[in-house]
Design a protein around this motif. Structure first.
Motif, PDB file in Angstrom:
ATOM      1  N   HIS A   1       0.835  -1.196   0.000  1.00  0.00           N
ATOM      2  CA  HIS A   1       0.000   0.000   0.000  1.00  0.00           C
ATOM      3  C   HIS A   1       0.877   1.257   0.000  1.00  0.00           C
ATOM      4  N   ARG A   2       1.934   1.216   0.825  1.00  0.00           N
ATOM      5  CA  ARG A   2       2.842   2.370   0.878  1.00  0.00           C
ATOM      6  C   ARG A   2       3.542   2.578  -0.466  1.00  0.00           C
ATOM      7  N   ILE A   3       3.922   1.455  -1.119  1.00  0.00           N
ATOM      8  CA  ILE A   3       4.566   1.556  -2.433  1.00  0.00           C
ATOM      9  C   ILE A   3       3.588   2.177  -3.437  1.00  0.00           C
ATOM     10  N   ASP A   4       2.350   1.678  -3.417  1.00  0.00           N
ATOM     11  CA  ASP A   4       1.328   2.220  -4.325  1.00  0.00           C
ATOM     12  C   ASP A   4       1.145   3.718  -4.112  1.00  0.00           C
ATOM     13  N   GLN A   5       1.088   4.114  -2.838  1.00  0.00           N
ATOM     14  CA  GLN A   5       0.902   5.528  -2.524  1.00  0.00           C
ATOM     15  C   GLN A   5       2.060   6.360  -3.073  1.00  0.00           C
TER      16      GLN A   5
END
Ligand SMILES: [Zn+2]
Length: 167
Positions: A147-151
């Motif tokens: 999720h952090r990578i996507d963000q």
């Protein structure tokens, strides 16, 4: 958030119709959630999204207040207060040791205990096997990392777009 939750829950039950029997409503906030099959059909359960925990805290406070009101309890309380200092010190050591242990294993729990426990129950139900706590923690960590990578990618994309089209 609740709409999203129901959307997922509906999708899960649609795929695994036998889980419908495990659906139950929180007696406090009325939200639907999956419970262990041994609790299927019960109407007196509270949800793992806060109501269960709040009720447990309330009951425990009520119990100790009632106990300390009795004569026996009043005597115990002064004993307890005297011992509390020593115990606090011990607890601190135990907590430090536990922190250290978790750190070594890289298994820092990313969520609170009731949420982890709920995820464990639901995942076990969906997969029709016992999923252990470590697996859940790893899974959640992976999802959060993704999720952090996507963000970050989204942010990068936005920045790039802004540069491409100057105002
Ligand atoms: Zn609830």
């Amino acid at each position: 958030m609740v709409a999203q939750y129901y959307w997922v829950l509906r999708a899960v039950v649609k795929q695994k119709p036998h889980l419908r029997e495990s659906l139950t409503r929180c007696r406090h906030c009325r939200i639907l959630f999956l419970t262990h099959p041994r609790n299927a059909g019960r109407r007196d359960l509270r949800c793992p999204f806060g109501c269960r925990e709040a009720h447990r805290r309330y009951q425990s406070t009520k119990r100790s207040t009632e106990y300390y009101r009795t004569k026996e309890g009043k005597g115990k309380k002064s004993d307890l207060n005297a011992r509390r200092c020593a115990k606090d010190q011990r607890c601190k050591h135990a907590k430090d040791a536990e922190k250290e242990k978790n750190h070594c294993k890289d298994l820092q729990a990313p969520l609170d205990e009731p949420t982890l426990s709920y995820l464990q129950t639901v995942t076990s139900l969906i997969e029709a096997r016992t999923v252990c706590r470590k697996e859940i923690i790893r899974l959640v960590n992976t999802i959060l990392r993704q999720h952090r990578i996507d963000q970050s990618l989204k942010l990068l994309y936005t920045v790039k777009n802004c540069r491409a089209k100057p105002p």
